[in-house]
Scaffold this motif. Sequence first.
Motif, PDB file in Angstrom:
ATOM      1  N   UNK A 269       0.864  -1.188   0.000  1.00  0.00           N
ATOM      2  CA  UNK A 269       0.000   0.000   0.000  1.00  0.00           C
ATOM      3  C   UNK A 269       0.896   1.231   0.000  1.00  0.00           C
ATOM      4  N   UNK A 270       0.568   2.190  -0.865  1.00  0.00           N
ATOM      5  CA  UNK A 270       1.312   3.448  -0.919  1.00  0.00           C
ATOM      6  C   UNK A 270       0.340   4.582  -0.660  1.00  0.00           C
ATOM      7  N   UNK A 271       0.699   5.447   0.271  1.00  0.00           N
ATOM      8  CA  UNK A 271      -0.150   6.596   0.592  1.00  0.00           C
ATOM      9  C   UNK A 271       0.635   7.843   0.281  1.00  0.00           C
ATOM     10  N   UNK A 272       0.139   8.664  -0.627  1.00  0.00           N
ATOM     11  CA  UNK A 272       0.782   9.971  -0.766  1.00  0.00           C
ATOM     12  C   UNK A 272       0.046  10.890   0.193  1.00  0.00           C
ATOM     13  N   UNK A 273       0.730  11.208   1.287  1.00  0.00           N
ATOM     14  CA  UNK A 273       0.110  11.889   2.420  1.00  0.00           C
ATOM     15  C   UNK A 273      -0.177  13.340   2.084  1.00  0.00           C
ATOM     16  N   UNK A 274      -1.049  13.938   2.841  1.00  0.00           N
ATOM     17  CA  UNK A 274      -1.269  15.370   2.719  1.00  0.00           C
ATOM     18  C   UNK A 274       0.034  16.104   3.018  1.00  0.00           C
ATOM     19  N   UNK A 275       0.113  17.356   2.606  1.00  0.00           N
ATOM     20  CA  UNK A 275       1.376  18.072   2.729  1.00  0.00           C
ATOM     21  C   UNK A 275       1.570  18.698   4.099  1.00  0.00           C
ATOM     22  N   UNK A 302      16.745  12.005   4.153  1.00  0.00           N
ATOM     23  CA  UNK A 302      16.879  12.246   2.713  1.00  0.00           C
ATOM     24  C   UNK A 302      16.241  13.580   2.372  1.00  0.00           C
ATOM     25  N   UNK A 303      16.826  14.253   1.385  1.00  0.00           N
ATOM     26  CA  UNK A 303      16.213  15.481   0.913  1.00  0.00           C
ATOM     27  C   UNK A 303      16.157  15.478  -0.596  1.00  0.00           C
ATOM     28  N   UNK A 304      14.992  15.687  -1.234  1.00  0.00           N
ATOM     29  CA  UNK A 304      13.712  15.841  -0.537  1.00  0.00           C
ATOM     30  C   UNK A 304      13.152  14.475  -0.129  1.00  0.00           C
ATOM     31  N   UNK A 305      12.244  14.492   0.839  1.00  0.00           N
ATOM     32  CA  UNK A 305      11.556  13.249   1.176  1.00  0.00           C
ATOM     33  C   UNK A 305      11.553  12.865   2.635  1.00  0.00           C
ATOM     34  N   UNK A 306      11.992  13.778   3.508  1.00  0.00           N
ATOM     35  CA  UNK A 306      12.096  13.426   4.920  1.00  0.00           C
ATOM     36  C   UNK A 306      10.818  12.837   5.513  1.00  0.00           C
ATOM     37  N   UNK A 307       9.647  13.457   5.274  1.00  0.00           N
ATOM     38  CA  UNK A 307       8.455  12.913   5.955  1.00  0.00           C
ATOM     39  C   UNK A 307       7.941  11.620   5.326  1.00  0.00           C
ATOM     40  N   UNK A 308       8.785  10.594   5.337  1.00  0.00           N
ATOM     41  CA  UNK A 308       8.420   9.282   4.791  1.00  0.00           C
ATOM     42  C   UNK A 308       8.161   8.308   5.924  1.00  0.00           C
ATOM     43  N   UNK A 309       7.115   7.530   5.790  1.00  0.00           N
ATOM     44  CA  UNK A 309       6.743   6.548   6.800  1.00  0.00           C
ATOM     45  C   UNK A 309       6.830   5.153   6.181  1.00  0.00           C
ATOM     46  N   UNK A 310       7.459   4.232   6.911  1.00  0.00           N
ATOM     47  CA  UNK A 310       7.503   2.835   6.468  1.00  0.00           C
ATOM     48  C   UNK A 310       6.860   1.970   7.540  1.00  0.00           C
ATOM     49  N   UNK A 318       3.651  -1.010   3.923  1.00  0.00           N
ATOM     50  CA  UNK A 318       2.972   0.264   3.672  1.00  0.00           C
ATOM     51  C   UNK A 318       4.015   1.367   3.603  1.00  0.00           C
ATOM     52  N   UNK A 319       3.925   2.194   2.560  1.00  0.00           N
ATOM     53  CA  UNK A 319       4.820   3.338   2.435  1.00  0.00           C
ATOM     54  C   UNK A 319       3.978   4.599   2.475  1.00  0.00           C
ATOM     55  N   UNK A 320       4.263   5.476   3.446  1.00  0.00           N
ATOM     56  CA  UNK A 320       3.628   6.786   3.497  1.00  0.00           C
ATOM     57  C   UNK A 320       4.587   7.791   2.889  1.00  0.00           C
ATOM     58  N   UNK A 321       4.188   8.414   1.798  1.00  0.00           N
ATOM     59  CA  UNK A 321       5.086   9.329   1.078  1.00  0.00           C
ATOM     60  C   UNK A 321       4.788  10.772   1.436  1.00  0.00           C
ATOM     61  N   UNK A 322       5.780  11.652   1.253  1.00  0.00           N
ATOM     62  CA  UNK A 322       5.555  13.074   1.496  1.00  0.00           C
ATOM     63  C   UNK A 322       4.458  13.616   0.583  1.00  0.00           C
TER      64      UNK A 322
END
Lengths: 423, 423
Positions: A269-275, A302-310, A318-322
């Motif tokens: 599951x991949x979630x592109x999270x709210x900003x 990592x930059x960009x991409x810090x607010x990543x959840x695994x 599950x991957x929560x993306x910025x």
Amino acid sequence: MATNPDRGGHAGREFFATRTVAEALAGFQPQRRTPVQTIPLREALQRIPAVPVAASHALPGFARSTVDGYAVRAADTYGVSEVLPGYLEVTGAVRMGAAPDTAVGADTAVGPGSAVSIPTGGVLPAGADAVIMVEYTQEAMPGTIEVVRPVAPGDGVVRADEDAIPGAELVPAGRPLRAQDLGMLAAAGVTGVAVHARPLVTIFSTGDEVVPPGTAQLRPGQVRDATAVALAALISEAGGEPAQGGIIPDDAAALGAALDAALGVSDVIVISAGSSVGARDETAAAVGRLGPPGIWCHGLAIRPGKPTLLAECAGVPIIGLPGNPRSALVVFRLIGMPLVRRVGGCARPPAEPVVRARLERDLASASGRLDVVQVRLRDGLAAPVFGLSALLSVLTAADGYVIIPQDATGLDAGTEVDVTLYR
Amino acid sequence: MATNPDRGGHAGREFFATRTVAEALAGFQPQRRTPVQTIPLREALQRIPAVPVAASHALPGFARSTVDGYAVRAADTYGVSEVLPGYLEVTGAVRMGAAPDTAVGADTAVGPGSAVSIPTGGVLPAGADAVIMVEYTQEAMPGTIEVVRPVAPGDGVVRADEDAIPGAELVPAGRPLRAQDLGMLAAAGVTGVAVHARPLVTIFSTGDEVVPPGTAQLRPGQVRDATAVALAALISEAGGEPAQGGIIPDDAAALGAALDAALGVSDVIVISAGSSVGARDETAAAVGRLGPPGIWCHGLAIRPGKPTLLAECAGVPIIGLPGNPRSALVVFRLIGMPLVRRVGGCARPPAEPVVRARLERDLASASGRLDVVQVRLRDGLAAPVFGLSALLSVLTAADGYVIIPQDATGLDAGTEVDVTLYR
């Protein structure tokens, strides 16, 4: 102050460590693998064999001529030359696709002093141990050829098991099938292959501001969902099957219900999270409630991409993306695509196109964080494309990217760097 | 001697020059291009836009915050510091996906001395020209924040047209669409793209010895068709749509009829010719009768792959490949895939994965001919995979290939070479 996007939501995230990209690649290793299915060979390009495939019989299966010429006993040609040619009686001819015993001519077994005409690919007749190229012969008189070069045993011949001995591994497990692999399997009579199913990857977009790409007229504050279609493309490139889960409003109950339903049918599951921080915290809270083992990390160095959840819940990674599309795509390339490949049984990821180039200017970077810098290539120089991480145009303007390693504090202009090219 | 695979058939071929690979790539340039069709964005990965796509409006379309914090007038923060903080009255809050005038709070226009709370991605309210990060503020008393760092105009803000100005080219014509390009088009509300149709490439196999891959039991002298399925895979990789024309016996009339029928429905025709000289000559004769401009070259200065035929008949490019599967695949990668891409409108071929490696041993080569050497990579060394051109196992054992240029007479062990990797 409920409307203040402040530290209220931060507390929960502090429980989870920020990890480096290397730690995530090595340590976040969900065991899920897709089941095995048998598919037709013609649909198997880039699919991942679940087990090695072995040859059931020798290939080509018979000794074959590699040239147009005459099947002979090599010993009959020893010592011949332009000055002192040898003479052989032509006793028959091999036809393509037929056993020598159906050949034209009385006797196709090659005896001493005789030769049988044979085309490239023809079956080597009994008695012969070599084929002499037609260019080194000429007709001396009807039924007799003059031979002007000697051949050694095996010359002009493919052995019956030279392409594969019985039991030889034709393709390994875990490596995507290439064009030539399909050819080899076809040659061996293998018309179906047991491969891993494509991982089904469900994509969710979240955010009250996000509307479908088909929205012609935006209201103030609305943005179209750019990430979902781009993620679907990357999932396909990684061998997965994308499924659009849709846009979920910033509402913990709605997201929780959507994730719950997706768990049962998804491999990833991949979630592109709210900003906003609030939206990201809601995503983390919803994922956290899905079950053990739960969140593995919240925050990547990592930059960009810090607010990543695994996370992994009920056996589903599950991957929560910025929320920024650019950040989301950068992280998904580095973390998500390898994960999708692994779940799909791929043990040997495909080669990436990388070129060496010199940096056009200095690049600053903070130590302890991996930086992904988008670049354009011109005249062997890698020119960074600068811009806020909110800008997708930085990615579309780039030919590829440069990684500034975690322990570097920057790279000087003129440094030779590896540019991974988009294709 | 009708059964002698002799020079009888050679005469016809001498009319056509052997060309170099460079000459073929530069000089064999059929003008055919596939028609344009509009397809949904979600199916457009790697498809080729027929025209550039421009932004119909500015993106993101409104000034957006890039941080969680407070929209302010930058001038109100000049000179503030940890020691000498400034104080601003919080007069409202921006909500995601909504215009500021729907925000909570009485007044969302930011006046002197005031601030409006705003999440990342929120619409910058009227009157504000910067957003200060929440980290550099704290609540001094209900409704008032303390500000400890100054901001400049534009800080924390994406301009309304910073991702694209109206009319900006979002994607160029002729370049395969990448994941980020799809994202950018989605952001701009483009849900359908005008792309070139996939070139329909008809594949014929010829040879009396060739039988379908599904043939369980081979009779002596028969081989299964390994080339057709592998060619189909390479055609797909090049963006084409493969169509199997089947196996044609070594019979000029049968081949002529099959080619005639295919001309009307194909964008490109590929014939994997029989392996014998006689079969190759029949292919050439059949192609020669299809019409002008006809055969462009018969014979390429490449090993393996010399017996390659290039032609154009009735507006359809035709490639006659050598009978050996390995030779056929080598030539199709170098000559056929670029041709299929061009016919499909691709002006910028995708990047190939290439690595530098040192040759493990000397490689001999004849000058005047380009050599394609299959290699395995181990420990940074490129180890040639040797074997007859009739062997497909040479290709399946290889990780990639090295090209020995036409003017080289070989390469010494230790030479640094470019290895193009299979993926």
